[in-house]
Design a protein around this motif. Structure first.
Motif, PDB file in Angstrom:
ATOM      1  N   GLY A  97       0.822  -1.278   0.073  1.00  0.00           N
ATOM      2  CA  GLY A  97       0.110  -0.089  -0.028  1.00  0.00           C
ATOM      3  C   GLY A  97       0.773   1.354   0.040  1.00  0.00           C
ATOM      4  N   ASN A  98       1.811   1.442   0.866  1.00  0.00           N
ATOM      5  CA  ASN A  98       2.489   2.583   1.216  1.00  0.00           C
ATOM      6  C   ASN A  98       4.249   2.068   1.112  1.00  0.00           C
ATOM      7  N   VAL A  99       5.184   2.786   0.748  1.00  0.00           N
ATOM      8  CA  VAL A  99       6.485   2.658   0.780  1.00  0.00           C
ATOM      9  C   VAL A  99       7.173   3.781   1.518  1.00  0.00           C
ATOM     10  N   SER A 100       7.705   3.578   2.380  1.00  0.00           N
ATOM     11  CA  SER A 100       8.370   4.947   3.272  1.00  0.00           C
ATOM     12  C   SER A 100       9.820   5.410   2.845  1.00  0.00           C
ATOM     13  N   TYR A 101      10.540   4.344   2.883  1.00  0.00           N
ATOM     14  CA  TYR A 101      12.200   4.570   2.458  1.00  0.00           C
ATOM     15  C   TYR A 101      12.881   3.416   2.128  1.00  0.00           C
ATOM     16  N   LYS A 167      14.671  17.737   7.418  1.00  0.00           N
ATOM     17  CA  LYS A 167      13.697  17.694   6.329  1.00  0.00           C
ATOM     18  C   LYS A 167      13.869  16.301   5.843  1.00  0.00           C
ATOM     19  N   PHE A 168      12.553  15.523   5.410  1.00  0.00           N
ATOM     20  CA  PHE A 168      12.514  14.240   5.252  1.00  0.00           C
ATOM     21  C   PHE A 168      11.848  14.145   3.944  1.00  0.00           C
ATOM     22  N   THR A 169      12.321  13.292   2.988  1.00  0.00           N
ATOM     23  CA  THR A 169      11.876  13.238   1.751  1.00  0.00           C
ATOM     24  C   THR A 169      11.302  11.952   1.532  1.00  0.00           C
ATOM     25  N   ILE A 170      10.313  11.332   1.492  1.00  0.00           N
ATOM     26  CA  ILE A 170       9.922   9.776   1.674  1.00  0.00           C
ATOM     27  C   ILE A 170       8.940   9.802   0.991  1.00  0.00           C
ATOM     28  N   GLY A 171       8.066   8.306   0.960  1.00  0.00           N
ATOM     29  CA  GLY A 171       6.741   8.192   0.370  1.00  0.00           C
ATOM     30  C   GLY A 171       5.828   8.562   1.278  1.00  0.00           C
ATOM     31  N   GLY A 172       4.837   8.257   1.094  1.00  0.00           N
ATOM     32  CA  GLY A 172       3.332   8.811   1.736  1.00  0.00           C
ATOM     33  C   GLY A 172       3.223   7.502   2.609  1.00  0.00           C
ATOM     34  N   GLY A 173       2.347   7.632   3.754  1.00  0.00           N
ATOM     35  CA  GLY A 173       2.057   6.887   4.534  1.00  0.00           C
ATOM     36  C   GLY A 173       1.816   7.315   6.243  1.00  0.00           C
ATOM     37  N   ASP A 174       1.849   6.027   7.018  1.00  0.00           N
ATOM     38  CA  ASP A 174       1.433   6.410   8.403  1.00  0.00           C
ATOM     39  C   ASP A 174       2.823   6.266   9.251  1.00  0.00           C
ATOM     40  N   TYR A 175       3.270   7.398   9.590  1.00  0.00           N
ATOM     41  CA  TYR A 175       4.660   7.657  10.402  1.00  0.00           C
ATOM     42  C   TYR A 175       4.444   8.108  11.567  1.00  0.00           C
TER      43      TYR A 175
END
Length: 212
Positions: A97-101, A167-175
């Protein structure tokens, strides 16, 4: 590694995860071990290869370089019908569903961020302040993912600058973002959508004492 050959067939790794020789001996492992042994076999065959790690979503695979192009290979799919292990870059998002890093790890241990190959990115700027709302420099901000239910450390962290920002540049999701600075701590949990920008503030408080 300790191995029990009667039920429940438990294997416990007792040293680092960069040596694939024990896998050949024990025939024990999951996706990380599959990725590791594939990497070393590909390297032995003269194929340029790197291991791909997605710790926040608890999966690992590989990429091989063919005709100048990196191609993802997931050795855990080779036993599936009509599968030879090759997958496209969107397979992880379809899977979880979502990928973070996501990062690539070369044989010499160097790493490179390849998240943008596997998902659309979002930018999250974090301001860390104390209880008087003053910026806190040199605070460590760690990223945890809830994208597969269980909270998992992604392996990614940032250090705030003199203005208390990172700053974080990551995928969307629940963090969850967890902050540590000497005797202070703080956290923030939220859901973030791809291709957007966010600005959040995390206030630190004194770390709670733990009874032992």
């Amino acid at each position: 590694i300790w191995i029990f050959f009667t039920e429940p067939y438990i294997g416990v790794r007792v040293f680092n995860d960069s040596d694939s020789l024990w896998i050949l001996t024990s025939r024990f492992g999951c996706c990380g071990e599959y990725a590791l042994i594939f990497r070393d076999l590909a390297d032995a065959a003269g194929i340029e290869v790197r291991r791909i790690r997605c710790l926040g979503e608890n999966h690992e695979w590989d990429e091989v370089k063919l005709n100048g192009t990196w191609i993802p290979v997931d050795a855990t799919t080779v036993n599936l019908p009509k599968s030879n292990g090759f997958v496209d870059f969107g397979f992880m998002e379809r899977k979880v569903g979502n990928v973070s890093y996501v990062y690539a790890e070369y044989l010499d241990g160097t790493t490179v961020d390849v998240t943008a190959n596997y998902t659309n990115l979002t930018n999250i700027t974090i301001l860390v302040v104390d209880n008087q709302e003053k910026p806190v420099p040199n605070a460590k901000v760690k990223l945890f993912s809830h994208n597969r239910g269980k909270k998992r450390y992604t392996g990614l962290y940032r250090i705030t600058n003199n203005s208390g920002l990172c700053k974080f540049t990551i995928g969307g999701g629940d963090y969850t973002f967890e902050v540590e600075k000497e005797t202070l701590e703080g956290s923030y949990r939220g859901k973030f959508f791809e291709e957007r920008s966010y600005y959040i503030t995390i206030e630190l408080y004194k770390r709670r004492a733990v009874n032992t």
